[in-house]
Design an enzyme around this catalytic site. Sequence first.
Site, short mmCIF file in Angstrom:
data_model
loop_
_atom_site.label_atom_id
_atom_site.label_comp_id
_atom_site.label_asym_id
_atom_site.label_seq_id
_atom_site.Cartn_x
_atom_site.Cartn_y
_atom_site.Cartn_z
N GLY A 1 0.84 -1.20 0.00
CA GLY A 1 0.00 0.00 0.00
C GLY A 1 0.87 1.24 0.00
N ALA B 1 2.13 3.16 2.45
CA ALA B 1 3.27 3.18 3.37
C ALA B 1 4.37 2.25 2.88
CB ALA B 1 2.83 2.78 4.77
N GLY B 2 3.97 1.03 2.52
CA GLY B 2 4.96 0.04 2.08
C GLY B 2 5.69 0.50 0.84
N PHE C 1 -11.47 20.13 5.65
CA PHE C 1 -11.81 18.83 6.23
C PHE C 1 -12.11 19.05 7.72
CE2 PHE C 1 -10.84 14.34 4.65
CZ PHE C 1 -11.31 14.57 3.38
N ASP D 1 -2.77 -8.47 9.15
CA ASP D 1 -1.78 -9.56 9.11
C ASP D 1 -0.50 -9.20 9.88
OD1 ASP D 1 -3.64 -10.83 7.51
OD2 ASP D 1 -2.69 -10.22 5.64
N GLN E 1 -11.58 4.09 14.77
CA GLN E 1 -12.39 5.18 14.25
C GLN E 1 -13.60 4.66 13.49
OE1 GLN E 1 -11.00 8.11 10.96
NE2 GLN E 1 -11.18 9.25 12.86
N HIS F 1 -16.13 5.96 10.91
CA HIS F 1 -16.31 7.08 9.99
C HIS F 1 -17.78 7.45 9.97
CE1 HIS F 1 -16.22 9.61 6.45
NE2 HIS F 1 -14.91 9.55 6.45
N LEU G 1 -17.36 3.78 1.80
CA LEU G 1 -17.04 5.11 2.32
C LEU G 1 -17.58 6.24 1.45
CD1 LEU G 1 -15.26 6.91 4.25
CD2 LEU G 1 -13.43 6.58 2.60
N THR H 1 -16.61 10.22 1.35
CA THR H 1 -15.57 11.06 1.93
C THR H 1 -16.10 12.22 2.77
OG1 THR H 1 -13.72 12.55 1.46
CG2 THR H 1 -15.41 12.40 -0.23
N GLU H 2 -15.31 12.56 3.79
CA GLU H 2 -15.57 13.75 4.60
C GLU H 2 -15.50 15.00 3.72
OE1 GLU H 2 -13.71 13.54 8.46
OE2 GLU H 2 -12.83 15.50 8.13
N ARG I 1 -14.14 13.41 13.75
CA ARG I 1 -14.97 12.29 13.29
C ARG I 1 -15.64 11.57 14.45
NH1 ARG I 1 -11.22 9.67 8.47
NH2 ARG I 1 -11.79 11.25 6.93
N HIS J 1 -13.73 2.25 10.35
CA HIS J 1 -12.96 2.82 9.25
C HIS J 1 -11.45 2.70 9.44
CE1 HIS J 1 -12.13 5.43 5.89
NE2 HIS J 1 -11.56 6.36 6.64
N GLU K 1 -0.86 2.35 8.61
CA GLU K 1 -1.93 2.04 9.58
C GLU K 1 -1.53 0.94 10.55
OE1 GLU K 1 -5.79 1.72 7.79
OE2 GLU K 1 -6.75 1.05 9.63
N ARG L 1 -8.19 9.97 14.77
CA ARG L 1 -7.46 10.50 13.62
C ARG L 1 -8.28 11.58 12.92
NH1 ARG L 1 -7.60 9.62 8.27
NH2 ARG L 1 -8.69 7.63 8.20
#
Lengths: 234, 589
Positions: B17, B19-20, B121, B224, B243, B245, B255, B257-258, B289, B356, B389, B400
């Site tokens: 994802g 981050a990875g 936001f 995982d 959280q 949402h 979802l 979105t906000e 949120r 969420h 995450e 968050r």
Amino acid sequence: MLVSVYRYNPETDSEPYMQDVEVSLPEGKDPMVLDVLNLIKEKDQSLSYRRSCREGVCGSDGVNMNGKNGLACITPVSEVVSRGKLVVRPLPGLPVVRDLVVDMGVFYKQYQRIKPYLQNSSPAGGRERLQSPEDRAKLDGLYECILCACCSTSCPSFWWNPEKFVGPSGLLQAYRFLADTRDEATEERLADLDDPFSVFRCRGIMNCVSVCPKGLNPTKAIGHIRDMLLSRAT
Amino acid sequence: MTGLRKLSFDAVVIGGGGAGMRASLQMAQSGFKTACLTKVFPTRSHTVSAQGGITCAIASADPNDDWRWHMYDTVKGSDYIGDQDAIEYMCSVGPEAVFELEHMGLPFSRFENGRIYQRPFGGQSKDYGAGGQAARTCAAADRTGHALLHTLYQANLKNNTTFLNEWFAVDLVRNQDGVVVGVIAIEIETGEVVFVESKATVLATGGAGRIYASTTNAHINTGDGIGMALRAGYAMQDMEMWQFHPTGIYGAGTLVTEGCRGEGGYLINKDGERFMERYAPNAKDLAGRDVVARSMMTEILEGRGCGENSDHVYLKLDHLGKEIVHNRLPGITELSKTFAHVDPAVTPIPVVPTCHYMMGGIPTNVNGQAITQIKGKDQAIPGLYACGEAACVSVHGANRLGGNSLLDLVVFGRAAGIFIEEQLQQGIDYRLASEDDVDRAMSRLNALNSNDNGEDTAVLKRELQSCMQNYFGVFRDGEYMKKGRDNLNIMRDRVANIAISDKSGAFNTARMEALELQNLFEVAEATAIAADERMESRGAHSRNDYPERDDKNWLCHSMYHPETKKLTKRDVNFKPQTVDTFEPKVRTY
């Protein structure tokens, strides 16, 4: 409802076959095809298919439903079922790994081939490169591609020449970078595509347009690339 | 046994994802042999579903914007248990990380002057809360996650990262000195089990929203990395903090979105009342949120919900006009038509708070090093890193803010990459794993493969999800949580006793789902115990029996220890390096 699903396990089956399964759908609901596959898998865990986001943005679950490619997670059963029967097969034209899972290798190879990344060697400075809303709008209808392969695997030209014809998805992406005012490699990109197969094998059949689950138009993008290639040649 | 094929890398990143791939990109750019091992093709990762944007003080919408204001908002949003050194790092380094994404080609939406478009936001302010609503969330229409994930994949292709696509990581391998030296993984297409050896192992496995029955999360979000870390005996931080949402589509959970509320949409109850004006008179629909989700649930519980069963509320957008709805929120238009059968430019969308995001996770420092505590003192776990995450660094604390997850994953994916780079340059020398070490990491997989008569994955998964949904949702209560814990206690042995009837190798998704369920269970149990034992209400953790925030006892992180199943406390960092500490205050919007 009767569901006929393509089955093949390379370790146990000498050849693929269609398995008929009776599935009772929740009353008064119109589930998505992915929901139906999930119901089948709860009873028979040996059925394999890919799925992730279940909302049509990750592109995992491209399959062929009653003859038409699409994403299982955003295709309501009512939209594809014919004479009370839902037929689910893997995307056509790619080798089957197992059941509904196809080997996407050649599809990804064509994507990589068009160098799907921004090329710009000018110093960017400490902030973003500027782009007007009008120039940014040129990327709409292009950058949204989710690489599900519904288009390329519905394209006869791609079936015949998957190694040489980039295919609708790859060409849509190629144009996404040609159209980006921040990209500086237009000439190199066009030179890489300038042969009888890469672009010109598109025969304007437009299956890609009719199946794209994101409503994109690869044929139009290919037309723009043709125009650029032709005006470059003159 | 062993005799496994072995692959060796300088660094292996588990998870493809945002981050990875930001971490793997960093290391691949500097020429280290880097693998990104991911159970789905990278662009199928859940980052793709992020919509509204990435919050960052790039001073585009407001040339006077300041990262310190963003920091203030984030500390307040966290209900004061976000670590202030980490939040300072994220907010101050953020602009550089966002501009890098733009340079890589991310197709951000633009303002007339050509700069990146930013939208308002929730929880955003100017001038430390005194200057009104800010617009700080950088967006690519409402498909920012998709644009970001594809851009990062493209950048990794450009830099020749080795991708192990459709490989499933099973468990961590540790040597006799307790150093993490890689993972056991299954190549899904063939079923072959491989020991992937590495000097640095980065867990970037994302969230675990599938512990709940109703979630915005993808099917693949099964925690995982958390499962692997808990089985290795490492403590997890703030696992009670989940959280919900405010706007998941009623019935489907997908979802919305906000950013819809950022663009001017608002929530209404069955009387058509804009009820957030009562709960958050200043920020209204753009409060935190947790605040909005609780307000919605209160409306529903007090009988002002919409629909036949009064069990949802409406998100109203039609007053914005077709142009804004369809141009700025094209993805939402699509999703609403598909899953709620409404065009939001004409009809309000039925929505309900939906699981969420996991604020908790593997505790790390700002360098991405996984942390354990020895006699109350932080210590880095050699060889193990985490980001995104799956990690709890902690920038989100108890709640968050919208748009901060994408920033978290690029900033700390990058930071982990930079730190590992430095370590590799200095030279890392560990003892190799012995056969026994590898065998130990194989035990769970071996047990599953050899079990012929046991529990069914699908049945157990439903039970687990409904237990978490019923007992550990938006509002919590000690009495109910005890019941939930009892249920989980009974479930534990059954989860260990899953059997699969299909033992074949090639693309065996039954085996994967069984292994995923075991990970979900580890996450669920940690959540349940931490939730029951944090005896206060803070951020997303809201208890009927302890309705007040208790700074005297609980202005701290919780640490859940898997071997004793006990909770301990860890200090929150209140020492940013370049700004004054933000002291805890009453949190209102």
